[in-house]
Design a protein around this motif. Structure first.
Motif, mmCIF file in Angstrom:
data_model
loop_
_atom_site.group_PDB
_atom_site.id
_atom_site.type_symbol
_atom_site.label_atom_id
_atom_site.label_comp_id
_atom_site.label_asym_id
_atom_site.label_seq_id
_atom_site.Cartn_x
_atom_site.Cartn_y
_atom_site.Cartn_z
ATOM 1 N N TRP A 170 0.838 -1.204 0.000
ATOM 2 C CA TRP A 170 0.000 0.000 0.000
ATOM 3 C C TRP A 170 0.873 1.255 0.000
ATOM 4 O O TRP A 170 0.624 2.190 -0.756
ATOM 5 C CB TRP A 170 -0.933 0.000 1.226
ATOM 6 C CG TRP A 170 -1.839 1.203 1.226
ATOM 7 C CD1 TRP A 170 -3.058 1.293 0.606
ATOM 8 C CD2 TRP A 170 -1.572 2.482 1.806
ATOM 9 N NE1 TRP A 170 -3.566 2.554 0.774
ATOM 10 C CE2 TRP A 170 -2.685 3.307 1.511
ATOM 11 C CE3 TRP A 170 -0.516 3.017 2.546
ATOM 12 C CZ2 TRP A 170 -2.764 4.632 1.929
ATOM 13 C CZ3 TRP A 170 -0.594 4.341 2.959
ATOM 14 C CH2 TRP A 170 -1.708 5.141 2.654
ATOM 15 N N ILE A 171 1.906 1.250 0.839
ATOM 16 C CA ILE A 171 2.803 2.416 0.923
ATOM 17 C C ILE A 171 3.435 2.678 -0.443
ATOM 18 O O ILE A 171 3.484 3.801 -0.934
ATOM 19 C CB ILE A 171 3.910 2.204 1.995
ATOM 20 C CG1 ILE A 171 3.284 2.065 3.385
ATOM 21 C CG2 ILE A 171 4.929 3.340 1.964
ATOM 22 C CD1 ILE A 171 4.277 1.668 4.477
ATOM 23 N N LYS A 172 3.897 1.587 -1.057
ATOM 24 C CA LYS A 172 4.557 1.687 -2.355
ATOM 25 C C LYS A 172 3.611 2.297 -3.403
ATOM 26 O O LYS A 172 3.991 3.231 -4.124
ATOM 27 C CB LYS A 172 4.983 0.277 -2.785
ATOM 28 C CG LYS A 172 6.015 0.251 -3.874
ATOM 29 C CD LYS A 172 6.480 -1.174 -4.073
ATOM 30 C CE LYS A 172 7.429 -1.257 -5.244
ATOM 31 N NZ LYS A 172 8.001 -2.599 -5.386
ATOM 32 N N GLU A 173 2.396 1.795 -3.450
ATOM 33 C CA GLU A 173 1.426 2.296 -4.430
ATOM 34 C C GLU A 173 1.012 3.728 -4.121
ATOM 35 O O GLU A 173 0.844 4.554 -5.015
ATOM 36 C CB GLU A 173 0.191 1.382 -4.474
ATOM 37 C CG GLU A 173 0.470 0.128 -5.288
ATOM 38 C CD GLU A 173 -0.614 -0.931 -5.150
ATOM 39 O OE1 GLU A 173 -1.665 -0.647 -4.523
ATOM 40 O OE2 GLU A 173 -0.398 -2.052 -5.643
ATOM 41 N N ASN A 174 0.868 4.009 -2.827
ATOM 42 C CA ASN A 174 0.478 5.350 -2.410
ATOM 43 C C ASN A 174 1.525 6.387 -2.834
ATOM 44 O O ASN A 174 1.187 7.441 -3.374
ATOM 45 C CB ASN A 174 0.277 5.368 -0.889
ATOM 46 C CG ASN A 174 -0.075 6.751 -0.376
ATOM 47 O OD1 ASN A 174 0.803 7.539 -0.063
ATOM 48 N ND2 ASN A 174 -1.367 7.062 -0.319
ATOM 49 N N LEU A 175 2.800 6.048 -2.602
ATOM 50 C CA LEU A 175 3.873 6.969 -2.997
ATOM 51 C C LEU A 175 3.899 7.139 -4.517
ATOM 52 O O LEU A 175 4.006 8.255 -5.028
ATOM 53 C CB LEU A 175 5.231 6.461 -2.495
ATOM 54 C CG LEU A 175 5.507 6.623 -0.995
ATOM 55 C CD1 LEU A 175 6.796 5.919 -0.612
ATOM 56 C CD2 LEU A 175 5.579 8.086 -0.593
ATOM 57 N N ALA A 176 3.774 6.021 -5.229
ATOM 58 C CA ALA A 176 3.786 6.072 -6.695
ATOM 59 C C ALA A 176 2.632 6.939 -7.204
ATOM 60 O O ALA A 176 2.811 7.752 -8.122
ATOM 61 C CB ALA A 176 3.708 4.660 -7.269
ATOM 62 N N ASP A 177 1.447 6.806 -6.579
ATOM 63 C CA ASP A 177 0.273 7.603 -6.974
ATOM 64 C C ASP A 177 0.520 9.090 -6.732
ATOM 65 O O ASP A 177 0.161 9.929 -7.557
ATOM 66 C CB ASP A 177 -0.977 7.159 -6.187
ATOM 67 C CG ASP A 177 -1.480 5.805 -6.646
ATOM 68 O OD1 ASP A 177 -0.996 5.323 -7.704
ATOM 69 O OD2 ASP A 177 -2.331 5.212 -5.950
ATOM 70 N N GLN A 178 1.141 9.378 -5.581
ATOM 71 C CA GLN A 178 1.414 10.785 -5.265
ATOM 72 C C GLN A 178 2.355 11.413 -6.295
ATOM 73 O O GLN A 178 2.152 12.528 -6.745
ATOM 74 C CB GLN A 178 2.037 10.915 -3.873
ATOM 75 C CG GLN A 178 1.082 10.668 -2.732
ATOM 76 C CD GLN A 178 1.741 11.020 -1.399
ATOM 77 O OE1 GLN A 178 2.169 12.153 -1.180
ATOM 78 N NE2 GLN A 178 1.806 10.054 -0.497
ATOM 79 N N TYR A 179 3.409 10.642 -6.663
ATOM 80 C CA TYR A 179 4.350 11.148 -7.674
ATOM 81 C C TYR A 179 3.662 11.327 -9.025
ATOM 82 O O TYR A 179 3.894 12.308 -9.731
ATOM 83 C CB TYR A 179 5.560 10.217 -7.798
ATOM 84 C CG TYR A 179 6.643 10.517 -6.786
ATOM 85 C CD1 TYR A 179 7.427 11.660 -6.882
ATOM 86 C CD2 TYR A 179 6.859 9.651 -5.711
ATOM 87 C CE1 TYR A 179 8.405 11.949 -5.948
ATOM 88 C CE2 TYR A 179 7.842 9.927 -4.762
ATOM 89 C CZ TYR A 179 8.608 11.073 -4.887
ATOM 90 O OH TYR A 179 9.570 11.365 -3.962
#
Lengths: 184, 109
Positions: A170-179
């Motif tokens: 989730w953290i990984k996807e969340n960061l990727a989404d933010q970028y």
């Protein structure tokens, strides 16, 4: 190192070894200047140790646990015309605030500037490797800001450890989404 | 081939040679120190253009037989004395890294 994100990983690992409970990683990009700040509330360093971490020999010969991390980061910023500053306050047992702050500045328009690289992987690796340490990550770019604070996650997750597979994912996807939202 | 022997055969000069008998068993080229750290082998002659104190540190960590500074690069006095104190041989050549490697190839094989 080929990517600044690897330097970040290396420096933050030092913070973990210094028994930090919170490691704050801040990257600020403004015009041609990139500022990297890694701040921890670990045991800190004496004046003498502080001098030694900049000297590769003191570190590689006598205290291998520190390594070439700081000298290589110093070189990476100086090669672009930037500089490295370290401030540290040693834990004297009095309960006074202690810890270390590393501030590195880079001129991103210099040919020898090392690209930031895969900073998401760095954050993930740190959280996975140290699920009991809190990380506050903030990356300010031209188009906005990417943030992650494990203290906020912990409040929501309660007893679920941060290194649980689904949480990491989730953290990984969340960061990727933010970028992605910023780059749009 | 010793480092001292090497200085007599290829076109280079010794900036400091605290360990002239060190055996040159191979060669490695690289300027990214963290990369070299994990890849240069013990006994290699390490050809680079990086000439700061970290270069000397990586040489001691990897156990290379000497550093060869290519393209006429030299060391400042402070780094030179560090190399001397740490027993790290430092040679300098006007050759490019490529030409230096070609010259080494003739000597080492």
């Amino acid at each position: 190192m080929k990517e600044l994100s690897l330097n970040i990983l290396d420096i933050a690992e030092n913070s973990a070894k210094a028994r930090a409970s919170l490691i704050e990683i801040t990257i600020k990009e403004a015009a041609n200047l990139l500022t990297l700040i890694i701040k921890d509330d670990g045991t800190g360093m004496s004046e003498k140790t502080l001098c030694s971490v900049i000297d590769p020999f003191y570190t590689t010969r006598t205290t291998r646990k520190v390594g070439l991390g700081i000298p290589l980061l110093k070189m990476a910023c100086e090669m672009t015309g930037g500089k490295l500053e370290i401030k540290s306050r040693e834990d004297d047992g009095s309960g006074a605030p202690h810890g270390t702050t590393v501030v590195a500045t880079f001129y991103t328009d210099h040919l020898d500037f090392t690209p930031l690289g895969d900073v998401i992987s760095t954050v993930i690796t740190l959280i996975q490797g140290h699920p009991d340490i809190d990380f506050a990550y903030k990356h300010s770019l031209k188009g906005g800001e990417v943030t992650l604070d494990t203290r906020e996650l912990r409040a929501v997750l309660e007893d679920i450890p941060l290194d649980t597979y689904d949480v990491i994912l989730w953290i990984k996807e969340n960061l990727a989404d933010q970028y992605e939202a910023i780059n749009k | 081939m010793t480092v001292e022997g090497l200085t007599k055969i290829i076109d280079c000069s010794a900036l400091t040679m605290p360990d002239p008998e060190a055996e040159v068993t191979g060669a490695y080229i690289g300027d990214l120190l963290s990369w070299v750290m994990g890849r240069a082998s013990e006994g290699d002659a390490w050809i680079t253009i990086m000439s700061n104190v970290n270069t000397v540190a990586v040489a001691t960590l990897t156990g290379v037989s000497c550093i060869i500074l290519a393209e006429g690069v030299t060391l400042d006095d402070e780094v030179l004395s560090t190399a001397k104190n740490k027993g790290v041989n430092v040679l300098s050549t006007v050759m490019s890294a490529y030409d230096c490697a070609v010259a080494l190839n003739g000597v080492l094989r």
